[in-house]
Design an enzyme around this catalytic site. Structure first.
Site, PDB file in Angstrom:
ATOM      1  CB  SER A 191      77.466  29.461  12.499  1.00 11.25           C
ATOM      2  OG  SER A 191      77.093  30.258  12.012  1.00 11.25           O
ATOM      3  CE  LYS A 223      70.023  27.883   2.829  1.00 12.90           C
ATOM      4  NZ  LYS A 223      71.187  27.785   2.947  1.00 12.90           N
ATOM      5  CD  GLU A 258      75.087  27.433   2.099  1.00 15.05           C
ATOM      6  OE1 GLU A 258      74.198  26.507   2.723  1.00 15.05           O
ATOM      7  OE2 GLU A 258      76.030  27.496   2.077  1.00 15.05           O
ATOM      8  CB  CYS A 265      75.385  21.437  18.084  1.00 10.29           C
ATOM      9  SG  CYS A 265      73.736  20.419  18.212  1.00 10.29           S
ATOM     10  CG  PHE A 302      77.653  21.152   7.474  1.00 12.46           C
ATOM     11  CD1 PHE A 302      78.278  20.021   7.487  1.00 12.46           C
ATOM     12  CD2 PHE A 302      78.650  21.777   7.941  1.00 12.46           C
ATOM     13  CE1 PHE A 302      79.553  20.029   8.491  1.00 12.46           C
ATOM     14  CE2 PHE A 302      79.340  22.472   8.833  1.00 12.46           C
ATOM     15  CZ  PHE A 302      79.551  21.002   9.250  1.00 12.46           C
ATOM     16  CD  GLU A 322      80.323  25.030  17.686  1.00 12.61           C
ATOM     17  OE1 GLU A 322      79.570  26.240  16.426  1.00 12.61           O
ATOM     18  OE2 GLU A 322      79.389  24.428  17.524  1.00 12.61           O
TER      19      GLU A 322
END
Ligand code: NAD
Length: 497
Positions: free
Chosen positions: A227, A174, A177, A282, A150, A382
């Site tokens: 992740s 993909k 979402e 990240c 995301f 994290e």
């Protein structure tokens, strides 16, 4: 009326037949701005079959035509830059300036893909044996798939499909979402740039759709960014199914501050790198390691962090936006509580952050911990929020040992005025992307994005030359042309003569 996000298959925007829809929400208000489908098994199969069919023609398309598509695409993306950034800011909550950066860093990869002819050149050696030449070509793999997170809904899809398609592959994306509107706009513009139908498919959903791609016999390569837990699952499942996989995962990035660094540079850079984008990068700096007397700057760092306030995407004074969803906010608040319970000193606490006019947003204010030790969860995990932990050591060697003992290896930076310290650090640190007086050292696309250890599974990284290696096979030809038809006897050895 709520927008229903379409699938892109074979050049057409299709409404999914699924019964399962996921709401896309504005993270500053919880307002539902769209519904995204979980594509059916038949739709995912159709996307792969369409990409497979398009590959037959696209792989034969001359490299200069592939490059021209990328030239038109980068131009169109630049023309629509602010419009894409607005869609992105609304669905992620990022500030407008930060959203523009997300789009721009993606455009740079498309610019890089325009160089595909030079990038895909092979090697040649004449006379490897008498009158025998050897040369290599790069050839595309087929249908490649990309699964994206995301936090960079423009940049990360653009890390993947332009490079894969420029190499002669077709693609099934993909996207996350949670913010699918930005990647859909990128896909629309790709069609508008003249991409032949079937080059790029976009399907939506979550684990089920991803798992179908991971098991699909017609998908030879998978690119993933997200992740650690999901990255491990993707790498294990993809490689168990004999696919080529590159999986970019989570991080815990340290900035080391030497006492000879310039204090104000350190503070300015550390504030932006730690709480910018609400820490949802990240490559965000989540640990500041103060060496020796540099520890005296922590109170001023605290004051600078306290000045930053989150806000709405179109508020020019906002430092960053909300976290992506209420669960992400709950997670970050849980970590802040764990840090306090473990005995760290929470010298700036953003847990009770309120933003005027947006009471339902997923807000967390800038948070700073001191007296942190390596076994605390605020150090080991994290957090992916605007939480910075400060640690203190006496020497550069101690800082290097601390970082090399941490399992992640995405990015790190050193602030210093000493060339010798910088040289030592860049050589000894076990992290794949190093900044010297640069807080967030994300390489430009002519290099590759080279995370290490638990931050990356695979061997060929994103963009740069490595992306071409990832998205192609090398074919090596050894060729001899007989000048006469007088044959000698059989050659019974493996030696070329
Ligand atoms: P995520 O792992 O939850 O989701 C990433 C993608 O995987 C999404 O498309 C999602 O739909 C899909 N997915 C989720 N659960 C799945 C499952 N069980 N099986 C298969 N697919 C699944 O990540 P996120 O929360 O969207 O993104 C944040 C994470 O991404 C952070 O950990 C961050 O560090 C990481 N990230 C890494 C890099 C990098 O280059 N190393 C870059 C950006 C983000």
């Amino acid at each position: 009326m709520t927008q229903h996000v379409p699938l892109l298959i074979g050049g057409e925007m299709l409404r999914s037949e699924t019964q399962q829809w996921i709401p896309v929400t504005d993270p500053a208000t919880q307002e539902v701005i769209a519904q995204v489908p979980c594509a059916t098994v038949e739709e995912v199969d159709l996307a792969v079959a369409t990409a497979k069919k398009a590959f037959e023609t696209w792989k034969e398309t001359p490299v200069s035509e592939r490059a021209r598509l990328m030239l038109r695409y980068q131009d169109l993306l630049k023309q629509h830059h602010d419009e894409i950034a607005t869609i992105l800011a609304k669905e992620t909550g990022k500030t407008f300036d930060d959203a523009k950066g997300d789009v721009w860093r993606g455009i740079e990869v498309v610019e890089h893909a325009c160089n595909i002819a030079s990038l895909s050149m092979g090697e040649t050696v004449e006379n490897v044996a008498r009158k025998i030449d050897c040369y290599s070509y790069t050839q595309p793999l087929g249908v490649c798939a990309g699964i994206t997170p995301f936090n960079f809904p423009a940049m990360i899809p653009l890390w993947m499909f332009p490079m894969a398609i420029a190499c002669g592959n077709t693609f099934v994306l993909k996207p996350s979402e949670q913010d699918p509107l930005t990647p859909m706009r990128l896909a629309e513009l790709f069609q508008e740039a003249g991409a032949p139908d079937g080059l790029l498919q976009v399907i939506h959903g979550g684990k089920e759709q991803v798992d179908q791609l991971l098991h699909h016999p017609d998908v030879p390569a998978i690119s993933f960014v997200g992740s650690v837990a999901v990255g491990e699952h993707i790498y294990r499942t993809g490689t168990a199914n004999m696919k080529r996989v590159q999986a970019f995962a989570g991080a815990k990035n340290h900035m080391v501050i030497m006492p000879d660094a310039q204090k104000q540079h350190v503070i300015n850079n550390l504030v932006g790198a730690s709480v910018g984008a609400g820490g949802q990068r990240c490559m965000a700096i989540s640990v500041a390691v103060f060496v020796g007397e540099a520890r005296n700057w922590i109170p001023e760092l605290r004051e600078a962090l306290a000045q930053v306030r989150p806000g709405l995407w179109n508020d020019p004074k906002a430092g960053y936006g909300p976290l992506i969803n209420p669960q992400a906010r709950e997670r970050v608040l849980r970590y802040i509580q764990e840090g306090k319970d473990a005995g760290a000193d929470c010298v700036l606490d953003g847990s009770d952050c309120v933003v005027e006019g947006a009471p339902d947003g997923n807000w967390v204010g800038p948070t700073l911990f001191t007296k942190v030790t390596p076994e605390m969860s605020i150090y080991t995990d994290e957090i992916f929020g605007p939480v910075l932990v400060a640690m203190e050591v006496d020497t550069l060697d101690e800082a290097i040992s601390l970082i090399n003992a941490n399992p992640y290896g995405n990015g790190t930076s050193l602030f210093t005025a000493s060339g010798a310290a910088a040289r030592k650090y860049q050589h000894e640190i076990q992290v794949g992307q190093v900044g010297i007086n640069v807080p967030v050292p994300v390489p430009l696309p002519f290099f590759s994005f080279t995370g290490w250890r638990k931050s990356f599974y695979g061997d060929q990284h994103a963009y740069g030359k490595q992306a071409v290696r990832f998205y192609t096979e090398t074919k090596t030809v050894t060729a001899r042309w007989f000048e006469d038809d007088i044959a000698g006897g059989p050659n019974m050895t493996i030696q070329l003569k």
